[in-house]
Design an enzyme around this catalytic site. Sequence first.
Site, PDB file in Angstrom:
ATOM      1  CB  SER A 117      -0.905  -0.006   1.241  1.00  0.00           C
ATOM      2  OG  SER A 117      -1.532   1.250   1.422  1.00  0.00           O
ATOM      3  CE1 TYR A 141      -3.536  -2.486   5.494  1.00  0.00           C
ATOM      4  CE2 TYR A 141      -3.050  -0.451   4.327  1.00  0.00           C
ATOM      5  CZ  TYR A 141      -3.459  -1.773   4.308  1.00  0.00           C
ATOM      6  OH  TYR A 141      -3.792  -2.368   3.115  1.00  0.00           O
ATOM      7  CE  LYS A 145      -0.916  -4.017   3.324  1.00  0.00           C
ATOM      8  NZ  LYS A 145      -1.316  -5.298   2.695  1.00  0.00           N
TER       9      LYS A 145
END
Length: 314
Positions: A117, A141, A145
């Site tokens: 992402s 998040y 990643k």
Amino acid sequence: MKILITGAGGFVGQYLARELLKDPENKLILTDITVFSTPPSSIHPENAICIQADLVKEPQAVLIEKMDAVYVLHGIMSSGAEANLDLGLKVNVDATRHLLDCIRKKGWHTRFIYGSSIAVYGRPFPQKITEDVYPTPEGSYGSEKVICETLINDYTRRGYIDGFAIRLPGVIIRTGAPTQAASSFLSGIIREPLAGKKCVVPTKDRSKTFWVCSINDIVLNLVYILGLPSDVLPLHRRVLNAPGMVVTIQEMRDTLAKVAGQEMLDYIEEVEDTTFADLVQSWPCNFDVSLASGVGLSVRETFGQAVEEYVRSL
């Protein structure tokens, strides 16, 4: 090819499975932690097996035979990962790591394609973001990643897998209910009014820009990576920023009115969310994707075309 897709019950997973099932030579193992099924309208549904499994506890349950390729698309989205650190680490990191280790121990050297992402980036942003810009995520998040990207780089360097990580833009137009992604409203601003529902946009700044890509282009680029020669990138640097497009909230509103009528705008409510405003500022949209374009990835649809296709699908 024998291909495993994790997170196969999700939006991107379903579209990717449907695309891969157009080829009668592909045999798919589809897995998710929830109950799901083969995508409707698949051309060769008989070539897919659905397995409900928890990849943290039983990654070996989905590796029932040698896989030529693995797509990793499972995960707890941005808002969910930020709200629950333990769950985010478990799903976004541990499940991927356990899957990598199972493949490593089996000695398969599988093509491993990881859905990362643009959340890996944080402020301050340079004039243009390339893969050479050091990731400084401003949320859990994005941090999770980066951890998985690093593992993929190292496992590829060691020869355990043949990995690529592709940093995806905001994917539009997502079908179904809103997700835990903080960017969910980017689809909702189109999806909800067309369903006769209200969409709350958590900012009144209509000039705010976002980096997005249509679901069709995301899927075609994911499939393209399946056949990408391994030597297009160094073994220890396997990350690509996916091509995308810049769109503003005003442009999204204008497109909705053009495609479905001015009255659709009545379903959009704009509020000033101070918490969200800071999060929005941490989303980059100024990308130089020449590396991805140089190996053959591309964007074929404009935002307007993506909206028109979504309307037709209804």
